[in-house]
Design a protein around this motif. Sequence first.
Motif: not given
Length: 118
Positions: A8-16, A19-25
């Motif tokens: 999860p420590k790797v997943f969380t920054p990837r999730a952010k 979201y940013e790449q898709r224009g989602i806040d």
Amino acid sequence: LRQDPGDPKVFTPRAKQMYEQRGIDHTQTGIICSDSLDFNKAKALHDQCQQLGFTKCSFGIGTWLMNDFKTKSSGYKEQSHAVITVIKLGAIDSKEYVKLSDEISKVRTIFKHHACRA
């Protein structure tokens, strides 16, 4: 968005980033971390989520969170044996869900609120 399995420590920054790449806040989304968490890992992940701007961060009920106690028979010296408990989500606000996974045996679909392996 729920992470499991994996780190999860790797997943969380990837999730952010996703979201940013898709224009989602991402600050308006939630993230759920799981996979062999204990209280110390959950605290560290909570801190990481806050640093990354995830304001809705929660944690899955897992093996170590459910079994973090010492046995009475050992005089409270020995760690308990893990009881594997599986809780599966069926719906949120009356909306049924589908679980996707890289491991085909873990994919679930819901029909009339009964879980079925795909």
